[in-house]
Each structure stands twice: as C-alpha cells, then as structure tokens.
Design a protein around this motif. Structure first.
Motif, PDB file in Angstrom:
ATOM      1  N   LYS A   1       0.803  -1.219   0.000  1.00 35.06           N
ATOM      2  CA  LYS A   1       0.000   0.000   0.000  1.00 35.06           C
ATOM      3  C   LYS A   1       0.842   1.279   0.000  1.00 35.06           C
TER       4      LYS A   1
ATOM      5  N   ASP B   1      -1.258   9.637  -2.635  1.00 33.74           N
ATOM      6  CA  ASP B   1      -2.522  10.262  -2.239  1.00 33.74           C
ATOM      7  C   ASP B   1      -2.372  10.928  -0.867  1.00 33.74           C
TER       8      ASP B   1
ATOM      9  N   GLY C   1       0.642   3.842  -2.845  1.00 33.32           N
ATOM     10  CA  GLY C   1      -0.625   4.587  -2.804  1.00 33.32           C
ATOM     11  C   GLY C   1      -0.584   5.689  -1.748  1.00 33.32           C
TER      12      GLY C   1
END
Ligand SMILES: Cc1cc2nc3c(=O)[nH]c(=O)nc-3n(C[C@H](O)[C@H](O)[C@H](O)COP(=O)(O)OP(=O)(O)OC[C@H]3O[C@@H](n4cnc5c(N)ncnc54)[C@H](O)[C@@H]3O)c2cc1C
Length: 412
Positions: A63, A70, A66
C-alpha cells in the motif's frame, strides 16, 4: 522516598507525576508548555480499551506507493520524509506477520484491560470523575466491504476479550439521533469510553499536582549530567539544572532525542494526526463515533465537537499539512448531516509510535535511575494512569503487577 524529575508534562508525564506524588515522592515536572498541548490535545479523547491490534498489518508494504501518491488518504506517507523513515518503516512492516500481531495485541490487551479502572481511580483521586463519559463508542460502516476491512481486527479483539456488538446503521441512528440514518453497519465498542476534553484533562491533572505541592518548571530538557550509569541532573534550555535521585522520560516524541543523549536508542516516529474543534456545531452528539472509511472520529467535547484522526507518516520536523484536517471536516458531514463548521480551531499531534505499536515503559539496563514512559502511539490517553501505576512500582524497584518485559526500552 525519592526526589523525582519527570521530563514532559503531557498526559503520560502528568499522570506519572501525580501517582509518584501520591506515593510520597518529591516530584518536579519539566514542561515547555503550554500545558495540555502535547499530542493528546489533538486526540479523539477515547479510553480505547479494544484498540489493541497493531498499526502494522499484513499487506502494508503493497500500500505504500498509494500512500505516497494520495496525500488525502486516511493513511499517507510524506514523500519528503520517506527516506528518513525507512529504517523505522522496515521494522514496522516486519511486525505485520499474523503471529506477531497476535502477540502484540495480547501485550496491549494486558495494559488496556485495566486502563479504565486505573483512569477512574485517578479521576476520583483528583475529585473529577465528571471528566470521563462512560458511553460506548460507535463505529460506522457504509457497506459490507467497509465492514469486511475490520473483520480480522474485530475477531482478534473479541478473542482477547473485547466486547464488540455489531448492529445495523439504523440502530446506531436510534442510539444517537445525530448520526446519519443511512449507514449499512455499525459496531458498538462496549469497553470504550471518552473524556470530555483532552486538554482540560491534562490541565486539571497538572493543576491538582501543583496544588498538592508538586513543582512545575517551565522549560525544555536538553542535556544530562551523569557518570557511567547514573544521571545526576538535567539541564534545561534556559541553562537551569535540576538534580534528582530518579528521572522519568515522558516527553512524547521528544523522548527519542533525550534518550539518545542518555545512550538509549528508542525507535519511535511521530505519526501525525489532526483534529478540528467545531464550536456552535448545531449538533447534539452523545457518543464518540468513528467513520471507518473516513479514517476519523468525532467526539463530543463539553461545548464543542472534535473531528480527529488520520495517520500521516512524516519526520519529526515536518510542518503540519492543515489540508488534511480540513478534509476530515468536509467528510464529517457524511456522519452528521447539518453540521455547522463556521467556528473552528485546528490542532495537530504527533503520536509517538514504536515499530511494534507497544509503548516503552520501564528502565534500561544501561541506566540505574532513569525510567522510560513513552511511545504510547494511539493509546497515550488510554494508558496514562496505568503507565503511571507501573512507573511508581519501577521507581521503588517493586515488580509491577503487569509483566512489562515486552515494553522494555532495550528491546529495539
Ligand atoms: C489525532 C489523534 C487522535 C488520538 N486519539 C487518541 C485516543 O482516542 N485515545 C488515546 O488513548 N490516544 C489517542 N491519541 C494518542 C495520544 O494523544 C498520545 O499517545 C499521547 O498524547 C502521548 O502522550 P505523551 O504524554 O507521551 O506525549 P504528549 O502528549 O506529546 O506530551 C509530551 C509532552 O512533553 C513535552 N516535551 C517535549 N519536549 C520536551 C523536553 N525537551 N523537555 C520537557 N518536556 C518536553 C511536550 O511539550 C508535551 O507536553 C491520539 C493522537 C492523535 C494525534
């Protein structure tokens, strides 16, 4: 009885100071101030008894890209801090194995399961049981997928003794009419409770400590005088020195820098969270609610609501990104329709996180008269009073009734 200097007057430090004082020690707290504005002032204010599943969870490494991309996600990693955080992050992800997670959760459960009793005893002692609101906390889920993300954590917490009742979103609305009626699922976290205002709590504890003869010195600890294993005094930024028989390091994230000066390398990073206090919100919320997908909680303070949460991995010097606080407030409308956000105050806090999510409580074998009380991550408010009780035993070289080996400062 000993002369004790407690370095740091946040929730953990002031709790230690009060308990040590009650036990007859001559206690001084060093706090640069303002009192009550450590990490806990941005907190959700929960006595989070079931918050025992470690932050590091399987699949986290996948993760990370990401999180880097973001900046608005509930979990994010500041690109500029990524390299500095690498060693901590490597250890953090190494704790994400299911067997490790279970052991950590059981260690944390030993502490949190006695936390409410310890906290209540502390509040009764200072004559302020009113600072705790004994109502369960409610978690809200938009849909089946959203609830599924919590399944493993709920199962583990239940297995270890937590009481979590799954109800429908509509039932949550019936329990607290301020909550939007259209969530699909909800969970009642029965063991949890919350405080009326974290800043007020720390201020009240400190005021009581001072009114009983405790000394509060305004200043930041910067250096120590010591021989091989014994600290004689601490020097403050303003040049003053304070001598004592015993020292407690309870300076939240700043404990890392101070401990390094004592030759103890604590592994901690400050996981940033934000809170926006909303005055005149127009909402009468009675419970703390967490919106799982939004990554935040909303807590009713005495005369306001606090929207708090998110986890941003960033280095100690990273400036706040207030945009993240503003995003939470926007998302809060999903939970509380009709929320008025005209009068607000933004807060930021660095949760002192160890790579294994366990706090650091106890002595290092390198130092004869220093006790560590830090690294409480997302549980500092919950564990302040329990940590204080343990520290009070450690100082007089009595074995605490809770096994603290897993929380040793020497484990890193
Ligand atoms: C958004 C958010 C939500 C949270 N929600 C919860 C929750 O619901 N429940 C919960 O239990 N926890 C929660 N937490 C975590 C909790 O706030 C922390 O674990 C807790 O504040 C840590 O307490 P502390 O006393 O160790 O550190 P702090 O609260 O940071 O206090 C450390 C103190 O040390 C002082 N200090 C710093 N440097 C020095 C120095 N050189 N010399 C002397 N003093 C110094 C600081 O001024 C400060 O007052 C949350 C945190 C955040 C950010």
């Amino acid at each position: 009885m000993s002369r004790v200097v407690v370095i740091g007057g946040g929730i953990v430090g002031v709790s230690c100071a009060l308990t040590l004082q009650s036990n007859g020690h001559d206690v001084t707290v060093v706090e640069p101030g303002p009192v009550g504005e450590g990490a806990s002032w941005a907190s959700c204010g929960c006595i989070a008894v079931g918050e025992i599943v470690p932050l590091s969870q399987p699949g986290m490494l996948m993760k990370v890209p990401g999180w880097l991309l973001d900046a608005e996600a509930p979990l994010s990693l500041r690109p500029a801090s990524a390299l500095k955080l690498l060693p901590w992050f490597a250890r953090f992800t190494a704790n994400a194995r299911p067997s490790k997670m279970r052991t950590i959760a059981a260690d944390l459960a030993r502490l949190t399961f006695v936390a409410t009793a310890d906290f209540k005893a502390q509040l009764v002692d200072i004559g302020h049981p009113d600072l705790l609101v004994e109502r369960p906390v409610i978690k809200l889920f938009d849909d089946d997928n959203d609830l599924a993300t919590m399944r493993a954590a709920f199962d583990l917490a239940r297995e270890l003794g937590c009481t979590i009742d799954e109800i429908s979103g509509h039932e949550a609305h019936e329990i607290d009419a301020a909550i939007a009626p259209d969530f699909k699922h909800a969970a009642l976290l029965r063991d949890w409770s919350f405080v009326t205002e974290p800043k007020l709590l720390v201020e009240t504890l400190m005021r009581n400590f001072a009114s009983r003869g405790g000394v509060v010195v305004a200043g930041a600890a910067v250096e120590f005088a010591r021989d091989d294993r014994t600290v004689q005094s601490v020097r403050l930024q303003n040049g003053h020195t304070l001598g004592a028989d015993e020292f407690v390091i309870a300076a939240g994230m700043h404990s890392r820098i101070l401990s390094k000066k004592l030759g103890v390398a604590l592994q901690m990073e400050g996981v940033i969270g934000y809170s926006t206090v909303l005055y005149d919100s127009g909402i009468n919320l009675r419970h703390t609610v967490f919106y799982a997908k939004g990554g935040f909680g909303i807590t009713p303070y005495q005369d306001a609501l606090a929207v708090a949460g998110t986890a941003e991995f960033a280095d100690l010097m990273a400036a706040p990104n207030w945009n993240r606080a503003d995003i939470l407030v926007k998302r809060a409308h999903r939970v509380l329709p009709g929320l008025n956000i005209e009068k607000t105050e933004r807060r930021m806090g660095r949760r002192p996180f160890t790579p294994d999510t366990r706090p650091i409580i106890g002595r290092s074998r390198r130092l004869a008269n220093v006790t560590f009380a830090t690294g409480h991550g997302q549980l500092g408010l919950t564990l302040g009073a329990t940590t204080a009780r343990i520290v009070a035993d450690v100082i007089v070289r009595k074995a605490p009734d809770i096994d603290i080996q897993a929380f040793s400062p020497d484990r890193f």
